[in-house]
Enzyme design. Structure first.
Site, PDB file in Angstrom:
ATOM      1  N   PHE A 137       9.362   1.059  13.846  1.00 57.96           N
ATOM      2  CA  PHE A 137       9.316   2.489  13.551  1.00 57.96           C
ATOM      3  C   PHE A 137       7.862   2.952  13.605  1.00 57.96           C
ATOM      4  O   PHE A 137       7.002   2.389  12.911  1.00 57.96           O
ATOM      5  CB  PHE A 137       9.928   2.781  12.194  1.00 57.96           C
ATOM      6  CG  PHE A 137      11.427   2.766  12.190  1.00 57.96           C
ATOM      7  CD1 PHE A 137      12.147   3.953  12.090  1.00 57.96           C
ATOM      8  CD2 PHE A 137      12.129   1.575  12.307  1.00 57.96           C
ATOM      9  CE1 PHE A 137      13.535   3.945  12.101  1.00 57.96           C
ATOM     10  CE2 PHE A 137      13.510   1.552  12.318  1.00 57.96           C
ATOM     11  CZ  PHE A 137      14.219   2.753  12.216  1.00 57.96           C
ATOM     12  N   ALA A 138       7.606   3.953  14.437  1.00 60.51           N
ATOM     13  CA  ALA A 138       6.267   4.530  14.555  1.00 60.51           C
ATOM     14  C   ALA A 138       6.387   6.019  14.271  1.00 60.51           C
ATOM     15  O   ALA A 138       6.559   6.839  15.175  1.00 60.51           O
ATOM     16  CB  ALA A 138       5.704   4.282  15.947  1.00 60.51           C
ATOM     17  N   GLY A 140       4.985   9.580  12.431  1.00 62.21           N
ATOM     18  CA  GLY A 140       3.734  10.236  12.055  1.00 62.21           C
ATOM     19  C   GLY A 140       2.539   9.576  12.715  1.00 62.21           C
ATOM     20  O   GLY A 140       2.543   9.302  13.924  1.00 62.21           O
ATOM     21  N   GLU A 320      12.810  -3.950   0.944  1.00 59.12           N
ATOM     22  CA  GLU A 320      12.376  -5.321   0.679  1.00 59.12           C
ATOM     23  C   GLU A 320      13.035  -5.869  -0.584  1.00 59.12           C
ATOM     24  O   GLU A 320      13.373  -7.060  -0.653  1.00 59.12           O
ATOM     25  CB  GLU A 320      10.855  -5.373   0.558  1.00 59.12           C
ATOM     26  CG  GLU A 320      10.296  -6.784   0.438  1.00 59.12           C
ATOM     27  CD  GLU A 320       8.787  -6.818   0.576  1.00 59.12           C
ATOM     28  OE1 GLU A 320       8.301  -6.892   1.723  1.00 59.12           O
ATOM     29  OE2 GLU A 320       8.100  -6.737  -0.459  1.00 59.12           O
TER      30      GLU A 320
END
Length: 373
Positions: A137-138, A140, A320
């Protein structure tokens, strides 16, 4: 005498099975064979009476369906075979790593440099020609990390294998053009922007679940979830593949009691792990496995986070925390040492012989949407 079976209260299914066994026994006797040799087991030697196990299996499949273990569409490696003529060092039962443990207490590999032969591993897995997905996920300002991740991935990650990088981003125009090796490609997918980095983290489970279900399931055999703000420094290869692969968190892999792990300790959360329980503390920055097993785990983290949200609670380390809860009661089939996710913030101790991928130093207040808070 016709084989007899004990009676049960639940009738239908058991009666059908009993009738099926009686029919097979009748056919067996009609063919002229001795009733004392009747068995539903595989014959032990040539010349023994004919096997009726396959007949019974067919009847049982017609009654209750095929065994659950044969999951439709589920990819499996199969036998650990390799081609002839591969040259590699002879394995040794007396030499190896003595400074670290290389097996868990549930008897699966704990992988470190020096515990595998990359020549052998690659020869076995390349023969199966698996399709491997990497989900990142990239969102912003994190698009700035794409180029280094992809360039170093092409140099070190699963070299010689078919790989698809699935890039989820809110800025498709910022995805760099990278020269990819044969059999490797990039797939760009849209996701909405976020105002909190925690929402980006939690959103990963939602969008990954949806996309695996709609698209990725038909395109890959293995899937890895990885953090984009990382770079590869050395080989990250087929030794990491298994049904479910977890990675030890670099901060907690030694010299910590389980009660010191940063598990979710509030019992209102679905990620709650009580004191006195736990194996290791795993990172959510790298994890992987068979596509269907990963789908089950990703969806679990998503659904558990949704349940927490309904109760106005958010697990201390988002997905997590849910990941660690899942792995506590559903043991991973392979555990990777912190070589497989280090951090440029930390010095490298003597037991880490090679850093394979590492998180980059960055200004969290600048790159995160809510200033790192």
């Amino acid at each position: 005498m016709t084989p007899q079976c004990s009676q049960r209260q639940d009738g239908g299914l058991f009666t059908s099975v009993s009738v099926a066994v009686s029919l097979i026994w009748g056919i067996y006797i009609d063919l002229g064979y001795d009733s004392s040799t009747f068995s539903l087991c595989q014959p032990c030697k040539e010349g023994s009476e004919p096997d009726v196990k396959d007949i019974m299996t067919k009847v049982m499949d017609d009654i209750v369906g095929p065994p659950d273990c044969e999951e439709k569409g589920s990819w499996k490696i199969g036998d650990l075979t390799m081609q002839n003529g591969v040259t590699y060092a002879q394995p040794n039962t007396q030499q190896g790593r003595t400074d670290v443990n290389s097996v868990t207490n549930w008897n699966v590999p704990l992988v470190w440099e020096g515990t595998f032969d990359p020549v052998v591993i690659d020869a076995i897995y390349k023969k199966t020609d698996p399709r491997i997905a990497v989900v990142v996920f990239a969102v912003g300002k994190y698009t700035r990390f794409l180029e280094a991740f992809l360039q170093t991935g092409e140099k070190y990650f699963m070299v010689g294998f078919r790989v698809t990088y699935y890039i989820f981003t809110d800025h498709k125009e910022e995805v760099p053009k990278i020269d990819l090796a044969e059999g490797r490609k990039i797939s760009v997918l849209d996701v909405p922007s976020a105002t909190r980095w925690q929402d980006v983290v939690l959103g990963r489970m939602k969008w990954a679940t949806i996309t695996i279900d709609k698209q990725i399931r038909n395109e890959t055999d293995y899937l890895f979830m990885m953090d984009i703000d990382s770079v590869f420094y050395n080989r990250f290869g087929a030794e990491s593949l298994s049904r479910l692969t977890a990675v030890l968190h670099r901060l907690y892999y030694k010299n910590f009691d389980r009660d010191q792990f940063t598990y979710e300790r509030r019992n209102l959360s679905r990620a709650y792990i009580p004191l006195g329980e736990g194996d290791y503390y795993y990172t959510a920055a790298v994890w992987g496995g068979y596509l269907e097993d990963m789908y089950k785990l990703v969806k679990y983290c998503y659904m558990q986070s949704e349940e927490d949200a309904k109760n106005n609670i958010e697990a201390v380390w988002q997905e997590e925390s849910h990941l660690n809860k899942y792995f506590l009661y559903n043991k991973p089939t392979k555990v990777l040492s912190p070589e497989y996710l280090w951090s440029d913030y930390n010095q490298i101790p003597g037991d880490i012989k090679v850093v394979r991928i590492s998180q980059l130093v960055k200004n969290y207040a600048e790159v995160r949407p809510n200033g790192g808070q």
